[in-house]
Design a protein around this motif. Sequence first.
Motif, PDB file in Angstrom:
ATOM      1  N   ALA A   1     -37.241  52.833  99.491  1.00 43.28           N
ATOM      2  CA  ALA A   1     -36.472  51.581  99.447  1.00 43.28           C
ATOM      3  C   ALA A   1     -37.247  50.460 100.134  1.00 43.28           C
ATOM      4  O   ALA A   1     -37.323  49.341  99.610  1.00 43.28           O
ATOM      5  CB  ALA A   1     -35.115  51.777 100.115  1.00 43.28           C
TER       6      ALA A   1
ATOM      7  N   THR B   1     -29.106  46.818 104.005  1.00 48.15           N
ATOM      8  CA  THR B   1     -29.744  48.047 103.518  1.00 48.15           C
ATOM      9  C   THR B   1     -30.765  48.565 104.538  1.00 48.15           C
ATOM     10  O   THR B   1     -30.807  49.760 104.843  1.00 48.15           O
ATOM     11  CB  THR B   1     -30.429  47.805 102.159  1.00 48.15           C
ATOM     12  OG1 THR B   1     -29.548  47.071 101.314  1.00 48.15           O
ATOM     13  CG2 THR B   1     -30.777  49.118 101.473  1.00 48.15           C
TER      14      THR B   1
ATOM     15  N   ILE C   1     -30.952  52.118 106.552  1.00 45.51           N
ATOM     16  CA  ILE C   1     -32.141  52.984 106.492  1.00 45.51           C
ATOM     17  C   ILE C   1     -32.541  53.406 107.903  1.00 45.51           C
ATOM     18  O   ILE C   1     -32.778  54.587 108.173  1.00 45.51           O
ATOM     19  CB  ILE C   1     -33.317  52.245 105.796  1.00 45.51           C
ATOM     20  CG1 ILE C   1     -33.035  52.081 104.303  1.00 45.51           C
ATOM     21  CG2 ILE C   1     -34.626  52.995 106.007  1.00 45.51           C
ATOM     22  CD1 ILE C   1     -34.026  51.188 103.573  1.00 45.51           C
TER      23      ILE C   1
ATOM     24  N   TRP D   1     -25.809  57.098 104.381  1.00 45.00           N
ATOM     25  CA  TRP D   1     -25.337  56.513 105.643  1.00 45.00           C
ATOM     26  C   TRP D   1     -23.871  56.842 105.918  1.00 45.00           C
ATOM     27  O   TRP D   1     -23.532  57.210 107.049  1.00 45.00           O
ATOM     28  CB  TRP D   1     -25.548  54.988 105.628  1.00 45.00           C
ATOM     29  CG  TRP D   1     -25.141  54.316 106.886  1.00 45.00           C
ATOM     30  CD1 TRP D   1     -25.743  54.426 108.110  1.00 45.00           C
ATOM     31  CD2 TRP D   1     -24.042  53.426 107.067  1.00 45.00           C
ATOM     32  NE1 TRP D   1     -25.082  53.660 109.027  1.00 45.00           N
ATOM     33  CE2 TRP D   1     -24.036  53.035 108.413  1.00 45.00           C
ATOM     34  CE3 TRP D   1     -23.062  52.920 106.208  1.00 45.00           C
ATOM     35  CZ2 TRP D   1     -23.087  52.159 108.936  1.00 45.00           C
ATOM     36  CZ3 TRP D   1     -22.129  52.050 106.723  1.00 45.00           C
ATOM     37  CH2 TRP D   1     -22.135  51.675 108.067  1.00 45.00           C
TER      38      TRP D   1
ATOM     39  N   TYR E   1     -21.617  43.576 102.124  1.00 41.14           N
ATOM     40  CA  TYR E   1     -22.640  43.722 101.089  1.00 41.14           C
ATOM     41  C   TYR E   1     -22.095  43.321  99.722  1.00 41.14           C
ATOM     42  O   TYR E   1     -22.696  42.538  98.990  1.00 41.14           O
ATOM     43  CB  TYR E   1     -23.171  45.160 101.045  1.00 41.14           C
ATOM     44  CG  TYR E   1     -24.361  45.291 100.116  1.00 41.14           C
ATOM     45  CD1 TYR E   1     -25.650  45.112 100.580  1.00 41.14           C
ATOM     46  CD2 TYR E   1     -24.193  45.563  98.763  1.00 41.14           C
ATOM     47  CE1 TYR E   1     -26.739  45.198  99.737  1.00 41.14           C
ATOM     48  CE2 TYR E   1     -25.280  45.653  97.907  1.00 41.14           C
ATOM     49  CZ  TYR E   1     -26.545  45.471  98.406  1.00 41.14           C
ATOM     50  OH  TYR E   1     -27.627  45.547  97.550  1.00 41.14           O
TER      51      TYR E   1
ATOM     52  N   ILE F   1     -28.841  54.645  99.497  1.00 36.46           N
ATOM     53  CA  ILE F   1     -29.020  54.581 100.963  1.00 36.46           C
ATOM     54  C   ILE F   1     -27.661  54.632 101.667  1.00 36.46           C
ATOM     55  O   ILE F   1     -27.488  55.359 102.652  1.00 36.46           O
ATOM     56  CB  ILE F   1     -29.779  53.286 101.350  1.00 36.46           C
ATOM     57  CG1 ILE F   1     -31.209  53.276 100.776  1.00 36.46           C
ATOM     58  CG2 ILE F   1     -29.778  53.082 102.866  1.00 36.46           C
ATOM     59  CD1 ILE F   1     -32.137  54.326 101.328  1.00 36.46           C
ATOM     60  N   SER F   2     -26.682  53.879 101.156  1.00 41.90           N
ATOM     61  CA  SER F   2     -25.385  53.813 101.837  1.00 41.90           C
ATOM     62  C   SER F   2     -24.602  55.118 101.652  1.00 41.90           C
ATOM     63  O   SER F   2     -23.794  55.478 102.513  1.00 41.90           O
ATOM     64  CB  SER F   2     -24.566  52.613 101.353  1.00 41.90           C
ATOM     65  OG  SER F   2     -24.346  52.675  99.969  1.00 41.90           O
TER      66      SER F   2
ATOM     67  N   PHE G   1     -29.280  50.433  97.164  1.00 42.93           N
ATOM     68  CA  PHE G   1     -28.280  50.312  98.240  1.00 42.93           C
ATOM     69  C   PHE G   1     -27.250  51.430  98.144  1.00 42.93           C
ATOM     70  O   PHE G   1     -26.873  52.024  99.166  1.00 42.93           O
ATOM     71  CB  PHE G   1     -27.577  48.950  98.167  1.00 42.93           C
ATOM     72  CG  PHE G   1     -26.348  48.881  99.044  1.00 42.93           C
ATOM     73  CD1 PHE G   1     -26.458  48.725 100.405  1.00 42.93           C
ATOM     74  CD2 PHE G   1     -25.078  48.991  98.478  1.00 42.93           C
ATOM     75  CE1 PHE G   1     -25.330  48.679 101.219  1.00 42.93           C
ATOM     76  CE2 PHE G   1     -23.950  48.944  99.276  1.00 42.93           C
ATOM     77  CZ  PHE G   1     -24.070  48.791 100.650  1.00 42.93           C
TER      78      PHE G   1
ATOM     79  N   ASN H   1     -31.622  45.771  93.656  1.00 41.45           N
ATOM     80  CA  ASN H   1     -30.973  45.920  94.961  1.00 41.45           C
ATOM     81  C   ASN H   1     -29.832  46.927  94.986  1.00 41.45           C
ATOM     82  O   ASN H   1     -29.716  47.708  95.929  1.00 41.45           O
ATOM     83  CB  ASN H   1     -30.431  44.559  95.418  1.00 41.45           C
ATOM     84  CG  ASN H   1     -31.539  43.637  95.873  1.00 41.45           C
ATOM     85  OD1 ASN H   1     -32.025  43.765  96.979  1.00 41.45           O
ATOM     86  ND2 ASN H   1     -31.976  42.745  95.005  1.00 41.45           N
TER      87      ASN H   1
END
Lengths: 152, 152, 152
Positions: free
Chosen positions: C22, A137, A141, A88, A105, A84-85, A81, A77
């Motif tokens: 993901a 997450t 996305i 973001w 999170y 992705i973050s 994450f 995980n």
Amino acid sequence: MEEILEQAQRNSVYAYNAGLLAIKMFIVAFSTGFVREKEKVVINPEDAKILKVTDLSNEEHPAVARVKRAHLNDLENIPIFLIISLMWVNTAPDIVECHVLMWLYTFVRYVHTAVYAYYPVPQPARGICFITGVLITLYMIIRNFIYYADFF
Amino acid sequence: MEEILEQAQRNSVYAYNAGLLAIKMFIVAFSTGFVREKEKVVINPEDAKILKVTDLSNEEHPAVARVKRAHLNDLENIPIFLIISLMWVNTAPDIVECHVLMWLYTFVRYVHTAVYAYYPVPQPARGICFITGVLITLYMIIRNFIYYADFF
Amino acid sequence: MEEILEQAQRNSVYAYNAGLLAIKMFIVAFSTGFVREKEKVVINPEDAKILKVTDLSNEEHPAVARVKRAHLNDLENIPIFLIISLMWVNTAPDIVECHVLMWLYTFVRYVHTAVYAYYPVPQPARGICFITGVLITLYMIIRNFIYYADFF
């Protein structure tokens, strides 16, 4: 100028949470060793010589295996994450939203580890933590998809 | 201008080390296959048909399991290091420090794999490599915390 | 200006593929739970109470173990790819090449999961998917090395 300061703030939220999540993973990694020493079970012959243990089966002790499963869940995980973050936080999300999602999170992953590896409690405590992390997450996305749809 | 060139140099150090660490992980991944073939142990029925093996137990052969543990230790350390160090190389660290820490990390992870998966030596060789990697990552986390504290 | 738009397009390709990879990993993670429920095998005592199962052996059921191996293979490849490719999309690669390599990678990883975890087919289907993913990552590593050699 204000925009640059806002982005620096988002980066700082990211850096703090990435650091805290990494530290948590190291704690779990080291506690594998502590549990192993406490239970006197090792897998590698070179470790056995130090602890004076003869059981070298390929099989892990249940207590060690539990900590390892918690660690594996982190691996499944947290790195994804953090990637992705990272995308973001660079799509100029709202600062408050950024704080809330990132810290939430980290919080649920800390609780997840606590109730998985150290103080097993009846489900669904662990499940709720896991799902919350996945949903955060997934939300990021989808927000990335929406943000980058314009440049596609 | 000099600042941009310095950052490009930090990025190049990062890119080279990230590449070398990824290559190391692929070497371990492929050597799982080689050990499996040498020991004639497989887990997936579709692989067994090729190697003409009948043992399909859920249990891994010790030699295969050892390489897999080395690989798992990589997974527990390298992706998180690459995320933390990516943040760190963007906080304008000293160039020499950047070189020393990044190359040292890659070096200890290569040695760790060598003494874990291929040439098991008495502890604490493996332990020292593991701890050195963890300490470098923790140092970068703390440096990130200090750097980003101003923007919080 | 055009350069900035081109980079935004590369970032969008990256964001979409990172998101899809993901999501694939989450699908595999959740299907472990579904297979576990279907086969009525659990490892954690707190989960057993919910499913009314008494088998708490440290050993996984073959069907669960297969999905977990597919998941582990993801962990060994996808995070490291996302870090390497993040560097690569920032070295101004050709847009078409960027699209082809990123989408091909995501495609082969989806197929890899399908033929590993859900519809086992005779080798070398799975092997080809795995190798293709590794070769794409290695190509990007080498391109990063060449690009950053000037700044070293």
